[in-house]
Design a protein around this motif. Structure first.
Motif, mmCIF file in Angstrom:
data_model
loop_
_atom_site.group_PDB
_atom_site.id
_atom_site.type_symbol
_atom_site.label_atom_id
_atom_site.label_comp_id
_atom_site.label_asym_id
_atom_site.label_seq_id
_atom_site.Cartn_x
_atom_site.Cartn_y
_atom_site.Cartn_z
ATOM 1 N N ALA A 1 22.474 62.300 54.120
ATOM 2 C CA ALA A 1 21.525 61.204 53.980
ATOM 3 C C ALA A 1 22.147 59.991 53.300
ATOM 4 O O ALA A 1 21.616 58.878 53.412
ATOM 5 C CB ALA A 1 20.307 61.671 53.176
ATOM 6 N N ASP A 2 23.276 60.167 52.615
ATOM 7 C CA ASP A 2 23.894 59.032 51.935
ATOM 8 C C ASP A 2 24.583 58.075 52.912
ATOM 9 O O ASP A 2 25.039 57.001 52.516
ATOM 10 C CB ASP A 2 24.888 59.507 50.869
ATOM 11 N N ASP A 3 24.666 58.467 54.193
ATOM 12 C CA ASP A 3 25.224 57.574 55.211
ATOM 13 C C ASP A 3 24.159 56.673 55.827
ATOM 14 O O ASP A 3 24.486 55.786 56.626
ATOM 15 C CB ASP A 3 25.891 58.388 56.326
ATOM 16 N N CYS A 4 22.907 56.893 55.483
ATOM 17 C CA CYS A 4 21.808 56.133 56.081
ATOM 18 C C CYS A 4 21.924 54.649 55.743
ATOM 19 O O CYS A 4 22.194 54.274 54.597
ATOM 20 C CB CYS A 4 20.469 56.668 55.579
ATOM 21 N N GLY A 5 21.746 53.819 56.771
ATOM 22 C CA GLY A 5 21.847 52.383 56.581
ATOM 23 C C GLY A 5 23.270 51.875 56.570
ATOM 24 O O GLY A 5 23.487 50.655 56.512
ATOM 25 N N LYS A 6 24.247 52.782 56.628
ATOM 26 C CA LYS A 6 25.664 52.392 56.608
ATOM 27 C C LYS A 6 26.330 52.717 57.935
ATOM 28 O O LYS A 6 26.708 51.822 58.687
ATOM 29 C CB LYS A 6 26.370 53.096 55.454
ATOM 30 N N THR A 7 26.493 53.998 58.195
ATOM 31 C CA THR A 7 27.147 54.421 59.439
ATOM 32 C C THR A 7 26.144 55.008 60.431
ATOM 33 O O THR A 7 26.541 55.437 61.509
ATOM 34 C CB THR A 7 28.244 55.456 59.147
ATOM 35 N N LYS A 8 24.876 55.026 60.067
ATOM 36 C CA LYS A 8 23.840 55.505 60.980
ATOM 37 C C LYS A 8 22.493 54.986 60.515
ATOM 38 O O LYS A 8 22.311 54.631 59.341
ATOM 39 C CB LYS A 8 23.825 57.033 61.055
ATOM 40 N N GLY A 9 21.547 54.933 61.449
ATOM 41 C CA GLY A 9 20.186 54.543 61.110
ATOM 42 C C GLY A 9 19.349 55.765 60.798
ATOM 43 O O GLY A 9 19.570 56.836 61.370
ATOM 44 N N CYS A 10 18.360 55.623 59.882
ATOM 45 C CA CYS A 10 17.553 56.770 59.459
ATOM 46 C C CYS A 10 16.092 56.391 59.309
ATOM 47 O O CYS A 10 15.754 55.244 58.977
ATOM 48 C CB CYS A 10 18.053 57.326 58.126
ATOM 49 N N PHE A 11 15.239 57.379 59.560
ATOM 50 C CA PHE A 11 13.812 57.294 59.264
ATOM 51 C C PHE A 11 13.458 58.502 58.410
ATOM 52 O O PHE A 11 13.776 59.638 58.760
ATOM 53 C CB PHE A 11 12.979 57.301 60.552
ATOM 54 N N ARG A 12 12.799 58.238 57.290
ATOM 55 C CA ARG A 12 12.383 59.313 56.393
ATOM 56 C C ARG A 12 10.872 59.218 56.186
ATOM 57 O O ARG A 12 10.330 58.141 55.946
ATOM 58 C CB ARG A 12 13.071 59.203 55.038
ATOM 59 N N TYR A 13 10.229 60.348 56.279
ATOM 60 C CA TYR A 13 8.787 60.409 56.065
ATOM 61 C C TYR A 13 8.510 61.542 55.082
ATOM 62 O O TYR A 13 8.901 62.690 55.314
ATOM 63 C CB TYR A 13 8.060 60.678 57.390
ATOM 64 N N GLY A 14 7.844 61.191 53.972
ATOM 65 C CA GLY A 14 7.556 62.216 52.974
ATOM 66 C C GLY A 14 7.561 61.647 51.576
ATOM 67 O O GLY A 14 7.045 60.547 51.328
ATOM 68 N N LYS A 15 8.204 62.346 50.673
ATOM 69 C CA LYS A 15 8.274 61.946 49.276
ATOM 70 C C LYS A 15 9.365 60.894 49.080
ATOM 71 O O LYS A 15 10.432 60.992 49.685
ATOM 72 C CB LYS A 15 8.579 63.175 48.406
ATOM 73 N N PRO A 16 9.113 59.881 48.268
ATOM 74 C CA PRO A 16 10.155 58.869 48.027
ATOM 75 C C PRO A 16 11.460 59.499 47.558
ATOM 76 O O PRO A 16 11.464 60.400 46.713
ATOM 77 C CB PRO A 16 9.531 57.994 46.928
ATOM 78 N N GLY A 17 12.568 59.039 48.138
ATOM 79 C CA GLY A 17 13.875 59.564 47.779
ATOM 80 C C GLY A 17 14.229 60.878 48.446
ATOM 81 O O GLY A 17 15.244 61.492 48.107
ATOM 82 N N CYS A 18 13.433 61.316 49.419
ATOM 83 C CA CYS A 18 13.694 62.606 50.053
ATOM 84 C C CYS A 18 14.926 62.534 50.959
ATOM 85 O O CYS A 18 15.376 61.450 51.347
ATOM 86 C CB CYS A 18 12.480 63.077 50.843
ATOM 87 N N THR A 19 15.459 63.689 51.275
ATOM 88 C CA THR A 19 16.637 63.802 52.125
ATOM 89 C C THR A 19 16.284 64.594 53.385
ATOM 90 O O THR A 19 15.127 64.983 53.592
ATOM 91 C CB THR A 19 17.776 64.511 51.383
ATOM 92 N N ALA A 20 17.305 64.882 54.193
ATOM 93 C CA ALA A 20 17.073 65.655 55.413
ATOM 94 C C ALA A 20 16.578 67.056 55.100
ATOM 95 O O ALA A 20 15.961 67.704 55.964
ATOM 96 C CB ALA A 20 18.354 65.722 56.239
ATOM 97 N N ASP A 21 16.841 67.541 53.887
ATOM 98 C CA ASP A 21 16.408 68.892 53.511
ATOM 99 C C ASP A 21 15.041 68.911 52.842
ATOM 100 O O ASP A 21 14.465 69.988 52.660
ATOM 101 C CB ASP A 21 17.434 69.535 52.568
ATOM 102 N N THR A 22 14.536 67.734 52.458
ATOM 103 C CA THR A 22 13.289 67.717 51.687
ATOM 104 C C THR A 22 12.199 66.833 52.288
ATOM 105 O O THR A 22 11.031 66.960 51.908
ATOM 106 C CB THR A 22 13.562 67.258 50.246
ATOM 107 N N CYS A 23 12.535 65.926 53.198
ATOM 108 C CA CYS A 23 11.511 65.073 53.815
ATOM 109 C C CYS A 23 10.594 65.908 54.702
ATOM 110 O O CYS A 23 11.018 66.919 55.283
ATOM 111 C CB CYS A 23 12.168 63.990 54.669
#
Length: 297
Positions: free
Chosen positions: A101-123
């Motif tokens: 998830a730390d590559d989001c907005g840099k080397t890839k685009g991301c959409f997260r839905y859930g708790k603020p600051g969540c990752t691919a394992d927690t969103c």
């Protein structure tokens, strides 16, 4: 008489010479046979040597196609089943690489839905995309025991949408399926543009990764991703590998059309975290405050 005696003497010496030649040939044949037998024996043992017992240079060693050598090499590198028949060893399975998830907005685009600051394992839901040559690589993850999907739509409504879904089946596998939304119903399409697919079901979460071509031949059910589309996000349970209705009544949708040439990191709070930061709640607070002030004597 003298001539006759000379002829007999000459025949005697000829017969002796022929016997000597035959004996010599027999001896040579026996020696050659012994050497061949010895060479075959040494070759089968995997140590072919010359007549003096020295090993010849490896590049000059003759090809050995004897069954004994083949069988010994075959059984050395294989296991035996219970019936005694050889079968190849299964290749190792590479573990699923975690979604970063730390590559989001840099080397890839991301959409997260859930708790603020969540990752691919927690969103509640997570999607990423990035261009790799003529393909787009997608990564999806959702807290669900059945499926997670992304739809490409010309509007923000379900219907007439190209959908890619990662489905967890009863055998524990996660497979990528292609659907087309007919109204509120998802119809599976046999033509599947996904490749290099992989997925995992772990900790009550479906996670997958696959590639899909940027451009495809014109087809009503498959869109060109070099164009911009609204992204529909959905997830839910499955029954015997078939998807059922999504978990929430109004799944999230991207606020604007998405361009694969622009990497953004977009967060959308789930209903549990849409507190005082949402416009509706702010309006409600302002109205309540005004009412209380006006009603105070």
């Amino acid at each position: 008489m003298a001539a006759f005696a000379a002829i007999l003497s000459w025949l005697h010496w000829c017969s002796l010479w022929m016997l000597l030649v035959a004996a010599s040939a027999a001896s040579s044949w026996a020696i050659a046979a012994d050497e061949n037998i010895g060479r075959e024996t040494r070759s089968i043992q995997g140590r072919e040597t010359d007549a003096k017992g020295n090993q010849p240079d490896e590049k000059h060693q003759p090809h050995d196609s004897s069954y004994g050598t083949f069988a010994s090499e075959f059984y050395d590198t294989r296991f035996l089943s219970d019936e005694g028949y050889p079968f190849p060893t299964a290749p190792p399975v590479d573990p699923f690489a975690k979604i970063r998830a730390d590559d989001c907005g840099k080397t890839k685009g991301c959409f997260r839905y859930g708790k603020p600051g969540c990752t691919a394992d927690t969103c509640d839901y997570f999607l990423s995309y990035r261009r790799i040559g003529a393909d787009i690589e997608f990564e999806l993850s959702a807290e669900a025991d059945g499926w997670v999907a992304v739809g490409f739509s010309s509007d923000k409504k379900m219907g007439g949408d190209d959908v890619m879904a990662c489905v967890h089946d009863d055998n524990g596998r996660v497979r990528i399926h292609h659907f087309y939304n007919v109204g509120q119903w998802a119809k599976e399409i046999q033509r599947n543009p996904a490749r290099d697919e992989e997925g995992i079901f772990e900790n009550n979460r479906v996670t997958c990764r696959f590639k899909r071509p940027v451009k495809v031949p014109r087809d009503e059910t498959i869109v060109d991703l070099h164009l911009s589309w609204y992204y529909l996000f959905a997830w839910g349970p499955a029954i015997q590998g078939s998807i059922t209705r999504h978990d929430i009544d109004s799944p999230p949708v991207s606020e604007h059309v998405v361009s694969i040439y622009k990497y953004e990191d977009i967060f959308m709070p789930s209903a549990a975290y849409q507190t005082f930061s949402s416009p509706f709640c702010l309006l409600l607070i302002v109205a309540l405050t005004f009412y209380l002030l006006m009603g105070t004597p």
